[in-house]
Design an enzyme around this catalytic site. Sequence first.
Site, PDB file in Angstrom:
ATOM      1  N   HIS A 115       2.346  -5.165   6.149  1.00  0.00           N
ATOM      2  CA  HIS A 115       2.267  -4.621   4.792  1.00  0.00           C
ATOM      3  C   HIS A 115       0.826  -4.367   4.357  1.00  0.00           C
ATOM      4  O   HIS A 115       0.579  -3.935   3.246  1.00  0.00           O
ATOM      5  CB  HIS A 115       2.955  -5.598   3.829  1.00  0.00           C
ATOM      6  CG  HIS A 115       3.313  -5.013   2.511  1.00  0.00           C
ATOM      7  ND1 HIS A 115       2.804  -5.479   1.318  1.00  0.00           N
ATOM      8  CD2 HIS A 115       4.139  -3.981   2.180  1.00  0.00           C
ATOM      9  CE1 HIS A 115       3.298  -4.773   0.315  1.00  0.00           C
ATOM     10  NE2 HIS A 115       4.104  -3.857   0.814  1.00  0.00           N
ATOM     11  N   LYS A 117      -2.951  -2.706   3.943  1.00  0.00           N
ATOM     12  CA  LYS A 117      -3.524  -1.365   3.823  1.00  0.00           C
ATOM     13  C   LYS A 117      -5.035  -1.497   3.964  1.00  0.00           C
ATOM     14  O   LYS A 117      -5.733  -1.871   3.025  1.00  0.00           O
ATOM     15  CB  LYS A 117      -3.189  -0.711   2.484  1.00  0.00           C
ATOM     16  CG  LYS A 117      -1.695  -0.391   2.290  1.00  0.00           C
ATOM     17  CD  LYS A 117      -0.945  -1.522   1.666  1.00  0.00           C
ATOM     18  CE  LYS A 117       0.510  -1.143   1.360  1.00  0.00           C
ATOM     19  NZ  LYS A 117       1.289  -2.318   0.908  1.00  0.00           N
ATOM     20  N   ASP A 122     -16.986   3.065  10.932  1.00  0.00           N
ATOM     21  CA  ASP A 122     -18.328   2.873  11.499  1.00  0.00           C
ATOM     22  C   ASP A 122     -18.865   1.467  11.264  1.00  0.00           C
ATOM     23  O   ASP A 122     -20.092   1.272  11.174  1.00  0.00           O
ATOM     24  CB  ASP A 122     -19.310   3.908  10.931  1.00  0.00           C
ATOM     25  CG  ASP A 122     -19.002   5.317  11.389  1.00  0.00           C
ATOM     26  OD1 ASP A 122     -18.276   5.476  12.384  1.00  0.00           O
ATOM     27  OD2 ASP A 122     -19.471   6.258  10.729  1.00  0.00           O
ATOM     28  N   HIS A 296       2.637  -0.518  -8.953  1.00  0.00           N
ATOM     29  CA  HIS A 296       2.592  -0.921  -7.548  1.00  0.00           C
ATOM     30  C   HIS A 296       1.377  -1.787  -7.251  1.00  0.00           C
ATOM     31  O   HIS A 296       1.150  -2.197  -6.124  1.00  0.00           O
ATOM     32  CB  HIS A 296       2.577   0.328  -6.655  1.00  0.00           C
ATOM     33  CG  HIS A 296       2.931   0.065  -5.228  1.00  0.00           C
ATOM     34  ND1 HIS A 296       1.990   0.041  -4.214  1.00  0.00           N
ATOM     35  CD2 HIS A 296       4.121  -0.201  -4.626  1.00  0.00           C
ATOM     36  CE1 HIS A 296       2.588  -0.201  -3.060  1.00  0.00           C
ATOM     37  NE2 HIS A 296       3.879  -0.365  -3.279  1.00  0.00           N
ATOM     38  N   LYS A 298      -1.445  -4.899  -7.082  1.00  0.00           N
ATOM     39  CA  LYS A 298      -1.457  -6.319  -6.745  1.00  0.00           C
ATOM     40  C   LYS A 298      -2.870  -6.827  -7.003  1.00  0.00           C
ATOM     41  O   LYS A 298      -3.665  -7.045  -6.081  1.00  0.00           O
ATOM     42  CB  LYS A 298      -1.081  -6.561  -5.279  1.00  0.00           C
ATOM     43  CG  LYS A 298       0.251  -5.902  -4.840  1.00  0.00           C
ATOM     44  CD  LYS A 298       0.026  -4.584  -4.185  1.00  0.00           C
ATOM     45  CE  LYS A 298       1.260  -4.001  -3.499  1.00  0.00           C
ATOM     46  NZ  LYS A 298       2.477  -3.916  -4.237  1.00  0.00           N
ATOM     47  N   ASP A 303     -11.052 -15.481 -15.755  1.00  0.00           N
ATOM     48  CA  ASP A 303     -12.286 -15.672 -16.504  1.00  0.00           C
ATOM     49  C   ASP A 303     -13.128 -14.404 -16.380  1.00  0.00           C
ATOM     50  O   ASP A 303     -12.596 -13.303 -16.449  1.00  0.00           O
ATOM     51  CB  ASP A 303     -12.996 -16.936 -16.041  1.00  0.00           C
ATOM     52  CG  ASP A 303     -12.173 -18.192 -16.360  1.00  0.00           C
ATOM     53  OD1 ASP A 303     -11.354 -18.132 -17.298  1.00  0.00           O
ATOM     54  OD2 ASP A 303     -12.347 -19.209 -15.669  1.00  0.00           O
TER      55      ASP A 303
END
Length: 413
Positions: A115, A117, A122, A296, A298, A303
């Site tokens: 899952h 991404k 380089d 979508h 996350k 603080d």
Amino acid sequence: MSGERWREGNSLRLLENGEEFFPRVFEAIRAARSEVLLETFILFDDPVGRDLRAALIEAASKGARVEVLMDHYGSPNLSDEFIGGMTAVGVKVHFFDAQPKFMGYFRVNPLRRLHRKLVVIDRAIGFIGGINYSHDHLREFGPLGKQDYSVEVAGPVVEDMRELMEEALQSPDRRSRRRWFRRRVPALKSFPSGTGKARALLVVRDNQEHRDDIERYYRSAIRNARSEVIIANAYFFPGVRLLREMRAAARRGVRLVLILQGSPDKAIMRWAAVTLYDYLLRSGVVIYEYCERPLHGKVAVIDDHWATVGSSNLDPLSLALNLEANLLIRDRDFTGYLRERLQQLMDHCCREVPPPSTPKPRWWSQASAYLVFRFLRRFPRWAEALPQHRPEVSRAEVSDAPVQETVMHRDAA
């Protein structure tokens, strides 16, 4: 991947939604001189997927090493023509846990998915977040276009990202030998500080050595919060310990805010989150539902100095089964900017869920809610008990050689 260590001297840039993410990552891929490593859960043959494909082909055509790893469950039905255009110029395409469909139609391996991404270019620039390569991450897609986040990073933590991705491409036997050795002689790499000022830590969840790392860092950060916690998460159904930390923080005076889906792309996930509302609201937690389009993201800020952006939802799949990656960030400028963007959502695109106006539910209502919660939370353990195989990474094979030649000629034109 080496042991978890905070890396000093990173430069960070928040990229909100596909409108900011796609042009920047495609530009960086096309400019690659030596190497492009890319991992994704979803890659579709749609306008965004074809733009990514063109950028990868351009990088490989100029001599860069290009490796693409995508989840076979999340990226189904890619044609020989789509893949062949990449492999013909040297792009190495890999699938995580490629399995045949049952009766040629049903996908039967929805658990333990890749899952993450991630992109590393380089060994200098990295991207990490929750955005897949699909058209539904753009506003032009319509009401179902997703709200999401990614981070562009330069600095020492990029090498940690690259090491994680290189390990994923290795054969299972080599990975097992590395883990056996690392358990006895811990690898302690030291990276020179970069020119930025942000501290960053790559945290992963897998099914071997890092089964609860992301949740553990969330719990620790919430436990140490002094004034404010804002969490924006698409699929929210965390475990008991994380819920207790949230409730305890709210009760000791921390402003704890959740931004959850109000216009869900998966109705069952919103239903699961709603079962927790009463428990949280009665403890002083503030809940907003983002209603403009599917959420979508996350991400979280705590603080004025701690933030995280990544691929992990706060649900059983992400916290107990899938392969995930989050970047933890200690930087006041980045945290402040992310907080501003989340406040913008709350002010203009969300509705606040009102606190319960009725007395506390009767004991049988509480008991039934408890049983439902336990039933759903036990799902990962049931999944572990099911007959399972060891997910492997396999190279994509294009069956029709003339298709490769045709696609290469078209791309060159």
